[in-house]
Design a protein around this motif. Sequence first.
Motif, PDB file in Angstrom:
ATOM      1  N   ALA A   1     163.850  11.400  54.005  1.00  0.00           N
ATOM      2  CA  ALA A   1     163.859  11.372  52.541  1.00  0.00           C
ATOM      3  C   ALA A   1     162.569  12.023  52.058  1.00  0.00           C
ATOM      4  O   ALA A   1     161.478  11.642  52.494  1.00  0.00           O
ATOM      5  N   ALA A   2     162.696  13.011  51.172  1.00  0.00           N
ATOM      6  CA  ALA A   2     161.526  13.747  50.689  1.00  0.00           C
ATOM      7  C   ALA A   2     161.648  14.039  49.199  1.00  0.00           C
ATOM      8  O   ALA A   2     162.737  13.931  48.618  1.00  0.00           O
ATOM      9  N   ASP A   3     160.533  14.438  48.629  1.00  0.00           N
ATOM     10  CA  ASP A   3     160.516  14.774  47.213  1.00  0.00           C
ATOM     11  C   ASP A   3     161.444  15.954  46.916  1.00  0.00           C
ATOM     12  O   ASP A   3     162.112  15.978  45.884  1.00  0.00           O
TER      13      ASP A   3
ATOM     14  N   ALA B   1     153.784  14.921  57.357  1.00  0.00           N
ATOM     15  CA  ALA B   1     154.942  15.212  56.513  1.00  0.00           C
ATOM     16  C   ALA B   1     154.588  15.162  55.034  1.00  0.00           C
ATOM     17  O   ALA B   1     154.720  14.137  54.385  1.00  0.00           O
ATOM     18  N   GLU B   2     154.152  16.262  54.498  1.00  0.00           N
ATOM     19  CA  GLU B   2     153.786  16.350  53.088  1.00  0.00           C
ATOM     20  C   GLU B   2     155.019  16.262  52.199  1.00  0.00           C
ATOM     21  O   GLU B   2     156.004  16.968  52.403  1.00  0.00           O
ATOM     22  N   GLY B   3     154.957  15.367  51.226  1.00  0.00           N
ATOM     23  CA  GLY B   3     156.072  15.212  50.294  1.00  0.00           C
ATOM     24  C   GLY B   3     157.244  14.427  50.840  1.00  0.00           C
ATOM     25  O   GLY B   3     158.273  14.318  50.192  1.00  0.00           O
ATOM     26  N   VAL B   4     157.093  13.874  52.035  1.00  0.00           N
ATOM     27  CA  VAL B   4     158.175  13.110  52.670  1.00  0.00           C
ATOM     28  C   VAL B   4     157.898  11.628  52.484  1.00  0.00           C
ATOM     29  O   VAL B   4     156.785  11.161  52.684  1.00  0.00           O
ATOM     30  N   ARG B   5     158.922  10.896  52.099  1.00  0.00           N
ATOM     31  CA  ARG B   5     158.777   9.464  51.828  1.00  0.00           C
ATOM     32  C   ARG B   5     159.040   8.605  53.055  1.00  0.00           C
ATOM     33  O   ARG B   5     158.324   7.644  53.312  1.00  0.00           O
ATOM     34  N   ALA B   6     160.100   8.924  53.805  1.00  0.00           N
ATOM     35  CA  ALA B   6     160.475   8.075  54.939  1.00  0.00           C
ATOM     36  C   ALA B   6     161.278   8.860  55.953  1.00  0.00           C
ATOM     37  O   ALA B   6     161.971   9.830  55.600  1.00  0.00           O
TER      38      ALA B   6
ATOM     39  N   GLN C   1     163.417  21.332  50.576  1.00  0.00           N
ATOM     40  CA  GLN C   1     162.742  22.156  51.579  1.00  0.00           C
ATOM     41  C   GLN C   1     161.920  21.291  52.526  1.00  0.00           C
ATOM     42  O   GLN C   1     161.912  21.518  53.741  1.00  0.00           O
ATOM     43  N   GLN C   2     161.222  20.310  51.957  1.00  0.00           N
ATOM     44  CA  GLN C   2     160.417  19.407  52.779  1.00  0.00           C
ATOM     45  C   GLN C   2     161.307  18.574  53.687  1.00  0.00           C
ATOM     46  O   GLN C   2     161.005  18.381  54.870  1.00  0.00           O
ATOM     47  N   ALA C   3     162.401  18.076  53.143  1.00  0.00           N
ATOM     48  CA  ALA C   3     163.307  17.237  53.940  1.00  0.00           C
ATOM     49  C   ALA C   3     163.922  18.027  55.083  1.00  0.00           C
ATOM     50  O   ALA C   3     163.969  17.545  56.221  1.00  0.00           O
ATOM     51  N   PHE C   4     164.392  19.251  54.807  1.00  0.00           N
ATOM     52  CA  PHE C   4     164.971  20.083  55.868  1.00  0.00           C
ATOM     53  C   PHE C   4     163.934  20.402  56.943  1.00  0.00           C
ATOM     54  O   PHE C   4     164.211  20.294  58.142  1.00  0.00           O
ATOM     55  N   ALA C   5     162.738  20.791  56.523  1.00  0.00           N
ATOM     56  CA  ALA C   5     161.703  21.194  57.481  1.00  0.00           C
ATOM     57  C   ALA C   5     161.295  20.033  58.384  1.00  0.00           C
ATOM     58  O   ALA C   5     161.186  20.195  59.607  1.00  0.00           O
ATOM     59  N   ILE C   6     161.072  18.865  57.809  1.00  0.00           N
ATOM     60  CA  ILE C   6     160.623  17.729  58.618  1.00  0.00           C
ATOM     61  C   ILE C   6     161.758  17.202  59.493  1.00  0.00           C
ATOM     62  O   ILE C   6     161.526  16.803  60.636  1.00  0.00           O
TER      63      ILE C   6
ATOM     64  N   ALA D   1     162.516   9.973  46.129  1.00  0.00           N
ATOM     65  CA  ALA D   1     162.981  11.139  46.891  1.00  0.00           C
ATOM     66  C   ALA D   1     164.060  11.893  46.130  1.00  0.00           C
ATOM     67  O   ALA D   1     164.978  11.295  45.576  1.00  0.00           O
ATOM     68  N   GLY D   2     163.930  13.208  46.128  1.00  0.00           N
ATOM     69  CA  GLY D   2     164.941  14.059  45.518  1.00  0.00           C
ATOM     70  C   GLY D   2     165.927  14.601  46.534  1.00  0.00           C
ATOM     71  O   GLY D   2     166.894  15.262  46.175  1.00  0.00           O
ATOM     72  N   ALA D   3     165.677  14.317  47.823  1.00  0.00           N
ATOM     73  CA  ALA D   3     166.569  14.827  48.872  1.00  0.00           C
ATOM     74  C   ALA D   3     166.542  13.894  50.073  1.00  0.00           C
ATOM     75  O   ALA D   3     165.493  13.352  50.430  1.00  0.00           O
ATOM     76  N   VAL D   4     167.707  13.721  50.673  1.00  0.00           N
ATOM     77  CA  VAL D   4     167.822  13.044  51.966  1.00  0.00           C
ATOM     78  C   VAL D   4     168.593  13.989  52.871  1.00  0.00           C
ATOM     79  O   VAL D   4     169.714  14.390  52.553  1.00  0.00           O
ATOM     80  N   VAL D   5     167.966  14.367  53.965  1.00  0.00           N
ATOM     81  CA  VAL D   5     168.581  15.272  54.933  1.00  0.00           C
ATOM     82  C   VAL D   5     168.814  14.490  56.223  1.00  0.00           C
ATOM     83  O   VAL D   5     167.948  13.733  56.655  1.00  0.00           O
TER      84      VAL D   5
END
Length: 148
Positions: free
Chosen positions: A107-109, A80-85, A112-117, A35-39
């Motif tokens: 946690a997402a790649d 959740a596309e691109g989202v890990r957990a 943008q994916q992390a914020f959206a999910i 993951a490149g981001a945790v929101v």
Amino acid sequence: MTAVEHVGARVLRAVVVEDPIRVEEHAALVDDESAGAVVTFAGVVRDHDGGRGVNALEYSGHPSAQRVIEDVAGQVAARAEGVRAIAVSHRIGPLAIGDVALACAVAADHRQQAFAICSDLVDEVKKHLPIWKHQHFTDGTDEWVNCP
């Protein structure tokens, strides 16, 4: 090598609990080397509502609340596309001003994916979870609010 988008996230926590919850714990739980981001999101008890001061509140849950939060988390994770957990908890029982009532972490790649999910997860939990809020106001009155 072409990057492959990861579809579907692991649900690492989806609970309704009486104990205090911490956003930091949720963030640590979803941490993933891919993951490149945790929101995170913290729904915190505030000291006012509708122009009136709030002293405290109490959340009550329907017996199906645990199943519902699991179902909601699973549905959000599946799309959740691109989202890990993901991890989500909602607290019930008496809460004080400043207590966390709803904690989420994603946690997402990419951010943008992390914020959206994370936003989607919060909205879906608030929309479907059978929880009622009993607010106690500073003027001595109280009010029940059906959350979903």
